[in-house]
Design a protein around this motif. Structure first.
Motif, PDB file in Angstrom:
ATOM      1  N   ILE A   1      18.666  67.518  53.962  1.00 17.49           N
ATOM      2  CA  ILE A   1      18.807  68.364  55.148  1.00 17.49           C
ATOM      3  C   ILE A   1      17.525  68.314  55.967  1.00 17.49           C
ATOM      4  N   ASN A   2      16.416  68.419  55.271  1.00 20.37           N
ATOM      5  CA  ASN A   2      15.121  68.396  55.934  1.00 20.37           C
ATOM      6  C   ASN A   2      14.892  67.082  56.683  1.00 20.37           C
ATOM      7  N   THR A   3      15.236  65.994  56.024  1.00 28.25           N
ATOM      8  CA  THR A   3      15.071  64.679  56.644  1.00 28.25           C
ATOM      9  C   THR A   3      15.917  64.561  57.918  1.00 28.25           C
ATOM     10  N   ILE A   4      17.154  64.982  57.820  1.00 25.66           N
ATOM     11  CA  ILE A   4      18.049  64.876  58.978  1.00 25.66           C
ATOM     12  C   ILE A   4      17.594  65.817  60.102  1.00 25.66           C
ATOM     13  N   ASN A   5      17.179  67.024  59.724  1.00 26.10           N
ATOM     14  CA  ASN A   5      16.706  67.958  60.741  1.00 26.10           C
ATOM     15  C   ASN A   5      15.523  67.393  61.518  1.00 26.10           C
ATOM     16  N   LYS A   6      14.670  66.666  60.824  1.00 29.72           N
ATOM     17  CA  LYS A   6      13.545  66.029  61.519  1.00 29.72           C
ATOM     18  C   LYS A   6      14.055  65.048  62.559  1.00 29.72           C
ATOM     19  N   ASN A   7      15.045  64.275  62.162  1.00 25.23           N
ATOM     20  CA  ASN A   7      15.614  63.310  63.102  1.00 25.23           C
ATOM     21  C   ASN A   7      16.269  64.002  64.280  1.00 25.23           C
ATOM     22  N   ILE A   8      16.926  65.103  63.996  1.00 22.49           N
ATOM     23  CA  ILE A   8      17.540  65.849  65.085  1.00 22.49           C
ATOM     24  C   ILE A   8      16.438  66.390  65.993  1.00 22.49           C
ATOM     25  N   ASP A   9      15.391  66.891  65.363  1.00 16.98           N
ATOM     26  CA  ASP A   9      14.298  67.506  66.102  1.00 16.98           C
ATOM     27  C   ASP A   9      13.611  66.518  67.039  1.00 16.98           C
TER      28      ASP A   9
ATOM     29  N   SER B   1      25.271  61.839  56.644  1.00 14.78           N
ATOM     30  CA  SER B   1      25.337  63.287  56.561  1.00 14.78           C
ATOM     31  C   SER B   1      26.725  63.752  56.151  1.00 14.78           C
ATOM     32  N   LYS B   2      27.714  63.191  56.806  1.00 13.64           N
ATOM     33  CA  LYS B   2      29.077  63.616  56.468  1.00 13.64           C
ATOM     34  C   LYS B   2      29.411  63.274  55.021  1.00 13.64           C
TER      35      LYS B   2
ATOM     36  N   ILE C   1      25.275  72.100  58.860  1.00  9.47           N
ATOM     37  CA  ILE C   1      26.583  71.485  59.072  1.00  9.47           C
ATOM     38  C   ILE C   1      27.056  71.675  60.507  1.00  9.47           C
ATOM     39  N   ASN C   2      26.643  72.790  61.093  1.00 11.68           N
ATOM     40  CA  ASN C   2      27.024  73.058  62.472  1.00 11.68           C
ATOM     41  C   ASN C   2      26.460  72.073  63.479  1.00 11.68           C
ATOM     42  N   ASN C   3      25.515  71.239  63.027  1.00 10.93           N
ATOM     43  CA  ASN C   3      24.990  70.200  63.910  1.00 10.93           C
ATOM     44  C   ASN C   3      26.012  69.096  64.170  1.00 10.93           C
ATOM     45  N   PHE C   4      27.039  69.051  63.321  1.00 16.83           N
ATOM     46  CA  PHE C   4      27.945  67.912  63.379  1.00 16.83           C
ATOM     47  C   PHE C   4      29.348  68.328  63.768  1.00 16.83           C
ATOM     48  N   ASP C   5      30.014  67.389  64.412  1.00 13.44           N
ATOM     49  CA  ASP C   5      31.448  67.541  64.605  1.00 13.44           C
ATOM     50  C   ASP C   5      32.079  66.610  63.573  1.00 13.44           C
ATOM     51  N   LEU C   6      32.254  67.150  62.370  1.00 16.75           N
ATOM     52  CA  LEU C   6      32.590  66.297  61.223  1.00 16.75           C
ATOM     53  C   LEU C   6      33.873  65.494  61.419  1.00 16.75           C
ATOM     54  N   ASP C   7      34.840  66.091  62.118  1.00 13.43           N
ATOM     55  CA  ASP C   7      36.126  65.411  62.274  1.00 13.43           C
ATOM     56  C   ASP C   7      36.007  64.083  63.018  1.00 13.43           C
ATOM     57  N   THR C   8      34.986  63.967  63.836  1.00 14.12           N
ATOM     58  CA  THR C   8      34.889  62.762  64.662  1.00 14.12           C
ATOM     59  C   THR C   8      34.067  61.665  63.981  1.00 14.12           C
ATOM     60  N   ILE C   9      33.549  61.949  62.793  1.00 16.17           N
ATOM     61  CA  ILE C   9      32.735  60.931  62.117  1.00 16.17           C
ATOM     62  C   ILE C   9      33.585  60.192  61.098  1.00 16.17           C
ATOM     63  N   ASP C  10      33.637  58.878  61.253  1.00 14.00           N
ATOM     64  CA  ASP C  10      34.476  58.052  60.385  1.00 14.00           C
ATOM     65  C   ASP C  10      33.638  57.496  59.234  1.00 14.00           C
TER      66      ASP C  10
END
Length: 459
Positions: free
Chosen positions: A365-373, A385-386, A322-331
């Motif tokens: 989570i795994n799928t998104i982490n790959k994309n981040i990676d 994600s949000k 969750i720390n990967n995201f700034d959730l407040d800024t995602i609409d």
RNA sequence: GGCGUCGUACCCAAGUGGUCUAAGGGAUCGGUUUGCAAAACCGCUAUUCGUCGGUUCGAAUCCGACCGACGCCUCCA
């Protein structure tokens, strides 16, 4: 997938059909308030909460009762043998129950009725059963006559000949007959109420039968409890209601399995309990909650510290994600669920399969982490994600939202961190590592990311 | 004695007739990345689902027997 539950009456999964279109009526047997609840009790209460949240997720409103059993042998014992008043004792443990429910993120129930505040309704209920010819009086004790109710035995195959009961004290007509009202005896002391049959008190099965019908109605959607209550408590409870009213009391009966400790069920009478308050000294409420939700409610679970440690690590992993995201800024307004979200919901709708739902979330989570990676994150994936984080938390409720308080890093830690940053820029690795050790010894972990140092508090 | 549930990798835990050469988490080892770490990612770790039979074109999943664990029949979440 449509919502379905394993119904203890039929021993099968059944599609859920509510009585009314939008409101679901749920009754769950609550605590007997004579001492502190243990983690096994809360396995059941967290299960009630899970049921509640899944119903809400399916678009229903929920009217639910978790009763407070404040009339009981053990309560009477304590009041008469210790220097404590009835109300002080029962309300103390009621408070603890409610507080702990709250700390485990259990949503409040619509009603938490105390048995002692509904005595007159119980007397009226018993009178009706007598008038109907399914209950009888023996010296001021009122018993339900199981032979007068042909459907007795919905939860078990009853065979009187095989009952291992040693006693038939008090003059019951049949071994399975059970008390609706217990006549006063010396050991009850002053805890007694007047009735048409003399002083006494209502029996447990009648308490729940009356509270359920009074507050929710003659016919409810779901009745739940721990597996140990299936027989005789729920058998007796439904027998009373159905014998009197002639309709099915609850359409679905759901039972949560036991928590096991040292190969035996954890229970107050066996004395092998672990109190929630003690566990909360060592583990976070989120960890306890996730532990309770990480196996299916109908399977036995052995308690172990290793499992709580595993749960704690899972939460760490989720928090890092969750720390990967700034959730407040995602609409996320007006965005629909994707396949991961739907699989998650399917798992929950399939008889509240939390382990599978948890697996789907970690897959995601795994799928998104790959994309981040590999730096292929997109706006769409952030939105998904949000949505998933919110959806996940609406059921599991284990994400500590106060975590991402970046301002709360103490000044001295910040100074040490920037000093370390300086040393790293100078490639003075020795000095940088010393500072890292120092920071760690003060309780903070430091990570070097592409965006600079990241500080998190050790748990 | 009667009724019932369960037995999946080193640990935990889903799956209950074909997409299962079995999800997910923890742990171990190896790799990518990193000044080194941490995190993240990649790979390895169950051809096998208590044992033995049977049904089926096909079974972890159905049936039977056996072994083992537990629960209810008494207060109990």
């Amino acid at each position: 997938m449509k919502l379905q539950f394993y119904n203890s009456v039929t021993s099968e999964k059944e599609e859920f059909q509510s009585i009314s279109n939008n409101e679901v009526l749920v009754y769950g047997c609550g605590p007997t308030v004579y001492n502190s609840p243990h983690i096994g009790n809360f396995r059941t209460f967290v299960f009630y909460d899970l049921l509640n949240r899944v119903l809400l997720q399916n678009g229903y409103t929920v009217k639910n009762v978790i009763n407070i059993t404040d009339i009981d042998d053990k309560i009477i014992d304590r009041v008469n043998n210790e220097d404590i008043a009835f109300n002080d004792l029962t309300q103390k443990y009621e408070r603890i129950f409610l507080d702990q429910s709250d700390s485990l993120n259990i949503l409040p129930s619509t009603f938490n009725p105390r048995a002692s505040e509904h005595i007159s309704e119980m007397i009226h209920f018993i009178k009706s059963l007598i008038a109907k010819g399914v209950a009888y009086n023996v010296d001021g004790n009122i018993f339900f006559d199981t032979k007068e109710y042909s459907k007795y035995g919905k939860f078990v195959n009853i065979d009187d000949d095989n009952l291992s009961r040693e006693d038939n004290e008090l003059g019951k007509k049949h071994p399975n007959d059970f008390a609706l009202w217990k006549a006063w005896k010396d050991s009850d002391g002053e805890i007694t109420w007047a009735s048409d049959w003399g002083n006494g008190r209502p029996a447990w099965h009648t308490e729940c039968a009356v509270l359920g019908t009074q507050l929710l109605g003659e016919s409810i959607d779901i009745h739940c409890g721990g597996i140990d209550l299936k027989f005789p408590h729920h058998e007796n409870e439904s027998a009373q209601v159905e014998a009197l009213l002639g309709n099915q009391f609850a359409n679905y009966w759901l039972h949560a399995e036991h928590l096991i400790f040292d190969s035996e069920k954890m229970s107050k009478s066996l004395g092998n309990t672990l109190s929630v308050s003690d566990l909360l000294k060592k583990y976070s409420p989120e960890t306890l909650r996730l532990f309770l939700l990480s196996s299916h409610y109908r399977s036995k679970v052995s308690f172990s510290d290793k499992k709580l440690d595993d749960s704690s690590k899972m939460i760490d992993k989720i928090d890092r994600f969750i720390n990967n995201f700034d959730l407040d800024t995602i609409d996320i307004d007006g965005v629909e669920y994707g396949s991961f979200h739907l699989s998650f919901l399917d798992a929950l709708n399939d008889d509240l399969n939390t382990p599978e739902a948890l697996g789907v979330f970690f897959d995601f989570i795994n799928t998104i982490n790959k994309n981040i990676d590999n730096e292929s994150m997109t706006e769409d994936l952030k939105i998904q994600s949000k949505i998933f984080i919110n959806l996940f938390n609406s059921i599991f409720s284990i994400i500590n939202t106060s975590l991402s308080n970046k301002e709360s890093i103490p000044k001295n830690i910040q100074h040490l961190a920037s000093a370390r940053e300086e040393m790293r820029n100078k490639s003075d690795w020795n000095e940088a590592d010393k500072l890292r050790q120092k920071i760690e010894s003060l309780g903070w972990l430091i990570e070097d990311t592409k965006n600079g140092q990241k500080l998190t508090q050790k748990k």
